[in-house]
Design a protein around this motif. Structure first.
Motif, short mmCIF file in Angstrom:
data_model
loop_
_atom_site.label_atom_id
_atom_site.label_comp_id
_atom_site.label_asym_id
_atom_site.label_seq_id
_atom_site.Cartn_x
_atom_site.Cartn_y
_atom_site.Cartn_z
N THR A 1 0.81 -1.21 0.00
CA THR A 1 0.00 0.00 0.00
C THR A 1 0.85 1.27 0.00
OG1 THR A 1 -0.15 -0.01 2.41
CG2 THR A 1 -1.92 -1.12 1.19
N THR A 2 2.07 1.17 0.52
CA THR A 2 2.95 2.33 0.61
C THR A 2 4.38 1.91 0.30
OG1 THR A 2 1.55 3.22 2.37
CG2 THR A 2 3.72 4.24 2.10
N VAL A 3 5.07 2.72 -0.50
CA VAL A 3 6.46 2.45 -0.86
C VAL A 3 7.29 3.69 -0.51
CG1 VAL A 3 8.07 2.02 -2.76
CG2 VAL A 3 5.85 0.89 -2.75
N GLY A 4 8.40 3.47 0.16
CA GLY A 4 9.36 4.53 0.44
C GLY A 4 10.59 4.30 -0.41
N VAL A 5 11.12 5.37 -0.99
CA VAL A 5 12.28 5.26 -1.87
C VAL A 5 13.37 6.20 -1.37
CG1 VAL A 5 13.13 5.49 -4.23
CG2 VAL A 5 10.76 4.80 -3.84
N ASP A 6 14.55 5.64 -1.16
CA ASP A 6 15.73 6.43 -0.82
C ASP A 6 16.53 6.59 -2.10
OD1 ASP A 6 17.82 7.75 0.39
OD2 ASP A 6 18.66 5.95 1.31
N LEU A 7 16.55 7.80 -2.63
CA LEU A 7 17.21 8.06 -3.90
C LEU A 7 18.71 8.21 -3.72
CD1 LEU A 7 14.67 10.69 -5.23
CD2 LEU A 7 14.84 8.29 -5.88
N ALA A 8 19.45 7.75 -4.70
CA ALA A 8 20.91 7.89 -4.72
C ALA A 8 21.33 8.07 -6.17
CB ALA A 8 21.56 6.66 -4.10
N LYS A 9 22.61 8.08 -6.40
CA LYS A 9 23.10 8.28 -7.77
C LYS A 9 22.78 7.11 -8.68
CE LYS A 9 25.98 11.99 -7.18
NZ LYS A 9 25.78 13.18 -7.89
N SER A 10 23.00 5.89 -8.22
CA SER A 10 22.78 4.75 -9.11
C SER A 10 22.01 3.60 -8.50
CB SER A 10 24.11 4.24 -9.66
OG SER A 10 24.94 3.84 -8.60
N VAL A 11 22.07 3.41 -7.18
CA VAL A 11 21.36 2.31 -6.52
C VAL A 11 20.39 2.91 -5.51
CG1 VAL A 11 21.57 0.25 -5.11
CG2 VAL A 11 23.30 0.74 -6.83
N PHE A 12 19.10 2.56 -5.62
CA PHE A 12 18.06 3.08 -4.76
C PHE A 12 17.59 2.00 -3.79
CE2 PHE A 12 16.94 5.39 -8.88
CZ PHE A 12 17.82 6.42 -8.62
N GLN A 13 17.22 2.39 -2.59
CA GLN A 13 16.62 1.47 -1.62
C GLN A 13 15.11 1.65 -1.68
OE1 GLN A 13 18.29 -0.71 0.32
NE2 GLN A 13 20.21 -0.05 -0.56
N VAL A 14 14.39 0.54 -1.79
CA VAL A 14 12.94 0.56 -1.86
C VAL A 14 12.40 -0.25 -0.69
CG1 VAL A 14 10.93 -0.04 -3.26
CG2 VAL A 14 13.01 0.76 -4.36
N HIS A 15 11.40 0.31 0.01
CA HIS A 15 10.84 -0.29 1.21
C HIS A 15 9.33 -0.24 1.07
CE1 HIS A 15 10.79 -0.95 5.63
NE2 HIS A 15 9.70 -0.22 5.58
N GLY A 16 8.65 -1.40 1.08
CA GLY A 16 7.20 -1.43 0.91
C GLY A 16 6.51 -2.00 2.14
N PRO B 1 -1.37 0.46 -8.03
CA PRO B 1 -1.30 1.83 -7.54
C PRO B 1 -1.18 1.86 -6.01
CG PRO B 1 -3.01 1.63 -9.18
CD PRO B 1 -2.53 0.23 -8.89
N CYS B 2 -0.28 2.70 -5.53
CA CYS B 2 -0.05 2.84 -4.09
C CYS B 2 0.56 4.20 -3.81
CB CYS B 2 0.87 1.72 -3.58
SG CYS B 2 2.52 1.73 -4.29
N LEU B 3 0.66 4.53 -2.53
CA LEU B 3 1.29 5.77 -2.10
C LEU B 3 2.81 5.60 -2.17
CD1 LEU B 3 1.00 8.58 -0.75
CD2 LEU B 3 1.09 7.39 1.43
N VAL B 4 3.49 6.56 -2.78
CA VAL B 4 4.95 6.50 -2.89
C VAL B 4 5.53 7.75 -2.25
CG1 VAL B 4 6.92 6.41 -4.47
CG2 VAL B 4 4.81 5.18 -5.04
N GLY B 5 6.47 7.54 -1.34
CA GLY B 5 7.16 8.66 -0.71
C GLY B 5 8.64 8.57 -1.03
N MET B 6 9.22 9.72 -1.34
CA MET B 6 10.66 9.74 -1.59
C MET B 6 11.24 11.05 -1.07
SD MET B 6 10.84 10.29 -5.73
CE MET B 6 9.73 8.96 -6.10
N GLU B 7 12.50 10.98 -0.75
CA GLU B 7 13.14 12.19 -0.24
C GLU B 7 13.10 13.27 -1.32
OE1 GLU B 7 17.31 11.60 0.54
OE2 GLU B 7 17.48 10.28 -1.16
N GLY B 8 13.04 14.51 -0.88
CA GLY B 8 12.93 15.59 -1.84
C GLY B 8 13.80 16.78 -1.52
N ARG B 9 14.85 16.56 -0.76
CA ARG B 9 15.68 17.71 -0.38
C ARG B 9 16.38 18.28 -1.60
NH1 ARG B 9 19.02 13.37 0.45
NH2 ARG B 9 21.22 13.67 0.34
N GLN B 10 16.65 19.55 -1.55
CA GLN B 10 17.31 20.22 -2.66
C GLN B 10 18.69 19.62 -2.88
OE1 GLN B 10 17.65 24.40 -2.19
NE2 GLN B 10 18.50 24.72 -4.20
#
Length: 75
Positions: A5-20, A47-56
Motif C-alpha cells: 500500500t505504501t512504498v518509500g524510496v531512498d534516492l541515490a546516484k545509481s542504486v536506490f533502496q525501496v521499502h514497501g 497503484p499505491c502511495l509512494v514517498g521519496m526524499e525531496g531535499r534540494q
C-alpha cells in the motif's frame, strides 16, 4: 505476495533502496534497485502511495524527475 500500500524510496546516484509496507504497516518488501530497474519495478506495482526524499540537491534533482516519471504511469 501481500498487497503493497505504501512504498518509500531512498534516492541515490545509481542504486536506490525501496521499502514497501502493507495496510497493517508490516514490511513486505525491501530491495535495492538500479536506476535502470526503477520504471519497470513501478510499472508492475498496483497503484499505491509512494514517498521519496525531496531535499534540494538530492541526486541532482532526481526526486522531481522520478515524480514526473511516476505521474506518467498514472500515479
Amino acid at each position: 505476495m501481500t498487497e503493497i500500500t505504501t512504498v518509500g524510496v531512498d534516492l541515490a546516484k545509481s542504486v536506490f533502496q525501496v521499502h514497501g509496507i502493507d495496510a497493517e504497516g508490516a514490511v513486505v518488501l525491501r530491495r535495492q534497485l538500479r536506476r535502470s530497474q526503477m520504471l519497470e519495478f513501478f510499472q508492475r506495482l498496483m497503484p499505491c502511495l509512494v514517498g521519496m526524499e525531496g531535499r534540494q540537491g538530492c541526486a541532482t534533482g532526481s526526486s522531481n524527475r522520478w515524480r514526473r516519471r511516476g505521474a506518467s504511469l498514472g500515479a
